[in-house]
Write a protein that holds these residues in place. Structure first.
Motif, PDB file in Angstrom:
ATOM      1  N   LEU A   1      -2.981  12.122 121.038  1.00 37.49           N
ATOM      2  CA  LEU A   1      -4.215  11.971 120.274  1.00 37.49           C
ATOM      3  C   LEU A   1      -4.658  13.395 119.824  1.00 37.49           C
ATOM      4  O   LEU A   1      -4.036  14.379 120.151  1.00 37.49           O
ATOM      5  CB  LEU A   1      -5.268  11.410 120.956  1.00 37.49           C
ATOM      6  CG  LEU A   1      -5.889  11.786 122.298  1.00 37.49           C
ATOM      7  CD1 LEU A   1      -6.735  13.139 122.187  1.00 37.49           C
ATOM      8  CD2 LEU A   1      -6.734  10.751 122.911  1.00 37.49           C
ATOM      9  N   VAL A   2      -5.564  13.389 119.076  1.00 34.86           N
ATOM     10  CA  VAL A   2      -6.259  14.668 118.582  1.00 34.86           C
ATOM     11  C   VAL A   2      -7.494  15.053 118.977  1.00 34.86           C
ATOM     12  O   VAL A   2      -8.564  13.927 118.720  1.00 34.86           O
ATOM     13  CB  VAL A   2      -6.015  14.980 117.048  1.00 34.86           C
ATOM     14  CG1 VAL A   2      -6.642  16.305 116.559  1.00 34.86           C
ATOM     15  CG2 VAL A   2      -4.537  15.034 116.448  1.00 34.86           C
ATOM     16  N   ASP A   3      -7.973  15.903 119.613  1.00 35.03           N
ATOM     17  CA  ASP A   3      -9.088  16.169 119.969  1.00 35.03           C
ATOM     18  C   ASP A   3      -9.945  17.160 118.903  1.00 35.03           C
ATOM     19  O   ASP A   3      -9.503  18.313 118.365  1.00 35.03           O
ATOM     20  CB  ASP A   3      -9.182  17.102 121.039  1.00 35.03           C
ATOM     21  CG  ASP A   3      -9.063  16.498 122.490  1.00 35.03           C
ATOM     22  OD1 ASP A   3      -9.748  15.696 122.787  1.00 35.03           O
ATOM     23  OD2 ASP A   3      -7.916  16.724 122.963  1.00 35.03           O
ATOM     24  N   GLU A   4     -10.724  16.510 118.091  1.00 36.63           N
ATOM     25  CA  GLU A   4     -11.581  17.095 117.106  1.00 36.63           C
ATOM     26  C   GLU A   4     -12.764  17.824 117.653  1.00 36.63           C
ATOM     27  O   GLU A   4     -13.467  17.309 118.399  1.00 36.63           O
ATOM     28  CB  GLU A   4     -12.041  16.151 116.104  1.00 36.63           C
ATOM     29  CG  GLU A   4     -10.832  15.432 115.189  1.00 36.63           C
ATOM     30  CD  GLU A   4     -11.431  14.642 114.053  1.00 36.63           C
ATOM     31  OE1 GLU A   4     -12.583  14.282 114.065  1.00 36.63           O
ATOM     32  OE2 GLU A   4     -10.445  14.127 113.288  1.00 36.63           O
ATOM     33  N   LEU A   5     -12.835  18.944 117.491  1.00 38.68           N
ATOM     34  CA  LEU A   5     -13.873  19.884 118.185  1.00 38.68           C
ATOM     35  C   LEU A   5     -15.117  19.869 117.613  1.00 38.68           C
ATOM     36  O   LEU A   5     -15.114  19.832 116.209  1.00 38.68           O
ATOM     37  CB  LEU A   5     -13.331  21.282 118.304  1.00 38.68           C
ATOM     38  CG  LEU A   5     -11.989  21.334 119.225  1.00 38.68           C
ATOM     39  CD1 LEU A   5     -11.574  22.796 119.202  1.00 38.68           C
ATOM     40  CD2 LEU A   5     -12.007  20.812 120.509  1.00 38.68           C
ATOM     41  N   PRO A   6     -16.460  20.118 118.089  1.00 40.64           N
ATOM     42  CA  PRO A   6     -17.415  20.542 117.566  1.00 40.64           C
ATOM     43  C   PRO A   6     -17.260  21.640 116.576  1.00 40.64           C
ATOM     44  O   PRO A   6     -16.747  22.792 116.720  1.00 40.64           O
ATOM     45  CB  PRO A   6     -18.491  20.920 118.921  1.00 40.64           C
ATOM     46  CG  PRO A   6     -18.011  20.383 119.760  1.00 40.64           C
ATOM     47  CD  PRO A   6     -16.566  20.446 119.805  1.00 40.64           C
TER      48      PRO A   6
ATOM     49  N   PRO B   1     -18.004  18.241 123.906  1.00 40.09           N
ATOM     50  CA  PRO B   1     -17.746  16.905 123.684  1.00 40.09           C
ATOM     51  C   PRO B   1     -16.818  17.144 122.503  1.00 40.09           C
ATOM     52  O   PRO B   1     -16.894  17.756 121.520  1.00 40.09           O
ATOM     53  CB  PRO B   1     -18.969  16.274 123.147  1.00 40.09           C
ATOM     54  CG  PRO B   1     -19.773  17.154 122.647  1.00 40.09           C
ATOM     55  CD  PRO B   1     -19.473  18.584 123.278  1.00 40.09           C
ATOM     56  N   THR B   2     -15.510  16.219 122.835  1.00 38.44           N
ATOM     57  CA  THR B   2     -14.575  16.153 121.689  1.00 38.44           C
ATOM     58  C   THR B   2     -14.545  14.891 121.009  1.00 38.44           C
ATOM     59  O   THR B   2     -14.757  13.816 121.706  1.00 38.44           O
ATOM     60  CB  THR B   2     -13.162  16.569 122.036  1.00 38.44           C
ATOM     61  OG1 THR B   2     -12.671  15.537 123.063  1.00 38.44           O
ATOM     62  CG2 THR B   2     -13.215  17.831 122.680  1.00 38.44           C
ATOM     63  N   ARG B   3     -14.167  14.650 119.867  1.00 37.07           N
ATOM     64  CA  ARG B   3     -14.045  13.320 119.216  1.00 37.07           C
ATOM     65  C   ARG B   3     -12.354  13.127 119.316  1.00 37.07           C
ATOM     66  O   ARG B   3     -11.539  13.984 118.750  1.00 37.07           O
ATOM     67  CB  ARG B   3     -14.229  13.205 117.818  1.00 37.07           C
ATOM     68  CG  ARG B   3     -14.007  11.726 117.092  1.00 37.07           C
ATOM     69  CD  ARG B   3     -14.671  11.742 115.772  1.00 37.07           C
ATOM     70  NE  ARG B   3     -14.486  10.598 114.975  1.00 37.07           N
ATOM     71  CZ  ARG B   3     -13.481  10.462 114.273  1.00 37.07           C
ATOM     72  NH1 ARG B   3     -12.766  11.420 113.890  1.00 37.07           N
ATOM     73  NH2 ARG B   3     -13.028   9.211 113.713  1.00 37.07           N
ATOM     74  N   MET B   4     -12.006  12.016 120.029  1.00 33.04           N
ATOM     75  CA  MET B   4     -10.819  11.821 120.369  1.00 33.04           C
ATOM     76  C   MET B   4     -10.033  11.004 119.639  1.00 33.04           C
ATOM     77  O   MET B   4     -10.176   9.680 119.597  1.00 33.04           O
ATOM     78  CB  MET B   4     -10.351  11.434 122.040  1.00 33.04           C
ATOM     79  CG  MET B   4     -10.857  12.666 122.554  1.00 33.04           C
ATOM     80  SD  MET B   4     -10.981  12.176 124.553  1.00 33.04           S
ATOM     81  CE  MET B   4     -12.721  11.376 124.747  1.00 33.04           C
ATOM     82  N   VAL B   5      -9.244  11.236 118.663  1.00 34.06           N
ATOM     83  CA  VAL B   5      -8.386  10.495 117.558  1.00 34.06           C
ATOM     84  C   VAL B   5      -7.037   9.991 117.860  1.00 34.06           C
ATOM     85  O   VAL B   5      -6.330  11.189 117.709  1.00 34.06           O
ATOM     86  CB  VAL B   5      -8.879  11.048 116.191  1.00 34.06           C
ATOM     87  CG1 VAL B   5      -8.233  10.352 115.269  1.00 34.06           C
ATOM     88  CG2 VAL B   5     -10.187  11.435 115.885  1.00 34.06           C
ATOM     89  N   PRO B   6      -6.920   8.745 118.217  1.00 31.47           N
ATOM     90  CA  PRO B   6      -5.499   8.679 118.461  1.00 31.47           C
ATOM     91  C   PRO B   6      -4.501   8.741 117.157  1.00 31.47           C
ATOM     92  O   PRO B   6      -4.967   8.419 115.913  1.00 31.47           O
ATOM     93  CB  PRO B   6      -5.353   7.102 118.829  1.00 31.47           C
ATOM     94  CG  PRO B   6      -6.695   6.643 118.179  1.00 31.47           C
ATOM     95  CD  PRO B   6      -7.608   7.475 117.996  1.00 31.47           C
ATOM     96  N   ARG B   7      -3.341   9.287 117.303  1.00 29.02           N
ATOM     97  CA  ARG B   7      -2.343   9.395 116.338  1.00 29.02           C
ATOM     98  C   ARG B   7      -1.492   7.780 116.160  1.00 29.02           C
ATOM     99  O   ARG B   7      -0.539   7.899 116.852  1.00 29.02           O
ATOM    100  CB  ARG B   7      -1.250  10.447 116.471  1.00 29.02           C
ATOM    101  CG  ARG B   7      -1.905  11.513 116.634  1.00 29.02           C
ATOM    102  CD  ARG B   7      -0.549  12.802 116.461  1.00 29.02           C
ATOM    103  NE  ARG B   7      -1.206  14.126 116.529  1.00 29.02           N
ATOM    104  CZ  ARG B   7      -1.011  14.958 117.560  1.00 29.02           C
ATOM    105  NH1 ARG B   7      -0.645  14.321 118.824  1.00 29.02           N
ATOM    106  NH2 ARG B   7      -1.368  16.448 117.603  1.00 29.02           N
ATOM    107  N   ASP B   8      -2.231   7.139 115.632  1.00 29.86           N
ATOM    108  CA  ASP B   8      -1.867   5.750 115.715  1.00 29.86           C
ATOM    109  C   ASP B   8      -1.494   4.905 114.402  1.00 29.86           C
ATOM    110  O   ASP B   8      -1.387   3.928 114.095  1.00 29.86           O
ATOM    111  CB  ASP B   8      -3.003   4.650 116.402  1.00 29.86           C
ATOM    112  CG  ASP B   8      -4.295   4.742 115.402  1.00 29.86           C
ATOM    113  OD1 ASP B   8      -4.490   5.342 114.631  1.00 29.86           O
ATOM    114  OD2 ASP B   8      -5.164   4.060 115.972  1.00 29.86           O
TER     115      ASP B   8
END
Length: 310
Positions: free
Chosen positions: A111-116, A227-234
């Motif tokens: 996944l990718v952590d999208e940062l504030p 807080p990160t928005r955790m976006v799976p590489r799916d």
């Protein structure tokens, strides 16, 4: 087109562990790794018995060496497409245009952590800007810690880090006051709450020293939790039709306890399947998937042999 029994897509610890178990089972395995592991920015990884504190790159290099000893082929590339071939198997296209055939797939793309969007956060990420108390909490114990409030995480991170330091401040960063019960819990934990928007992080001599509010006030802090928005590489999984399930971090691909997805012949392991798959959990998931996949192929091949004999 080269043929493999299994193509593992993603060369983090989840994918490599699956490849190791399959290689030890004398399967032909290709691991395709784009080198985009989630923990690359971190200086060390924690919580893995016997390897606690090891730099992630050093750890993966050793695992790759071990995996290659079992005849597993490892390439640095990315998979751009994985398509059913009409016979229950798959055609896999690599970034360099090469195409290979796989009887089964293990997807470990993470996944990718999208940062504030706060100036300074991306630059300090993995150093003195962190998000997980179990990954980095011990290392920042007793330090002055700032926690940025997030809609999904709420006060949860502030409460977790309050166990590690007696000096924790929750920055609301322009958000509304937390619900009354949450606010009382934070107060009971000894966490201070500061309203107003955060303007930037203050860095001096390559060290985080404070949080500057939009009004110019600087609050001294040496660590900031975000807080990160955790976006799976799916993308590969969803294009294949894999079902997803809702989690507190959003939708992730649904797998059974052995890592099998709703798509026959496709397994998924590691952070592609959930937000909390730390290194040790990912290794376990890869092990289970590798063993289950090997057994599935044995039974499939024997059933075919019996059919031919009957």
């Amino acid at each position: 087109m080269r043929n493999y029994e299994i193509v593992v897509i993603g060369g983090g610890i989840a994918g490599l562990t699956a490849a190791m178990i399959l290689g030890r089972s004398r399967r032909s395995v290709l691991v395709v790794d784009a080198g985009e592991q989630r923990n690359t920015p971190a200086a060390h990884m924690q919580g893995y018995p016997s390897r606690d504190g090891t730099p992630p790159g050093e750890f993966l290099a050793e695992v790759r060496r071990e995996v290659a000893a079992y005849g597993v082929e490892l390439v640095r590339d990315r998979v751009t497409a994985a398509e059913p071939d009409g016979d229950g198997e798959f055609a896999v296209t690599l970034g360099d245009g090469d195409r290979v055939h796989a009887r089964r797939l293990v997807v470990a793309t993470g996944l990718v952590d999208e940062l504030p969007d706060v100036p300074g956060v991306a630059e300090r990420w993995g150093r003195d800007v962190i998000h997980c108390p179990y990954c980095h909490g011990w290392e920042v114990r007793d330090e002055p810690i700032g926690v940025l409030y997030g809609e999904a995480t709420g006060t949860h991170q502030a409460l977790l880090f309050s166990q590690l330091s007696g000096d924790v401040i929750l920055f609301l960063n322009g958000a509304a006051e937390p619900p009354e019960h949450d606010r009382r819990m934070v107060e009971a934990a000894g966490v201070r709450v500061i309203g107003g928007e955060v303007g930037e992080l203050v860095v001096e001599d390559d060290h985080l020293t404070g949080v500057r509010l939009a009004d110019g006030q600087v609050v001294p802090r040496s660590v900031v939790v975000v807080p990160t928005r955790m976006v799976p590489r799916d993308e590969l999984l969803t294009k294949l039709g894999a079902r997803t399930k809702d989690t507190p971090a959003g939708p992730f691909v649904e797998v059974d306890p052995a890592g099998q997805t709703s798509v026959p012949g496709v397994w998924a392991v590691g952070n592609a399947t959930g937000p909390a798959e730390q290194v040790v959990n990912s290794a376990s998931a890869g092990y289970r998937a590798g063993a289950a996949l090997n057994a599935e192929l044995i039974h499939t091949d024997l059933e075919r042999a019996l059919t031919r004999l009957s």
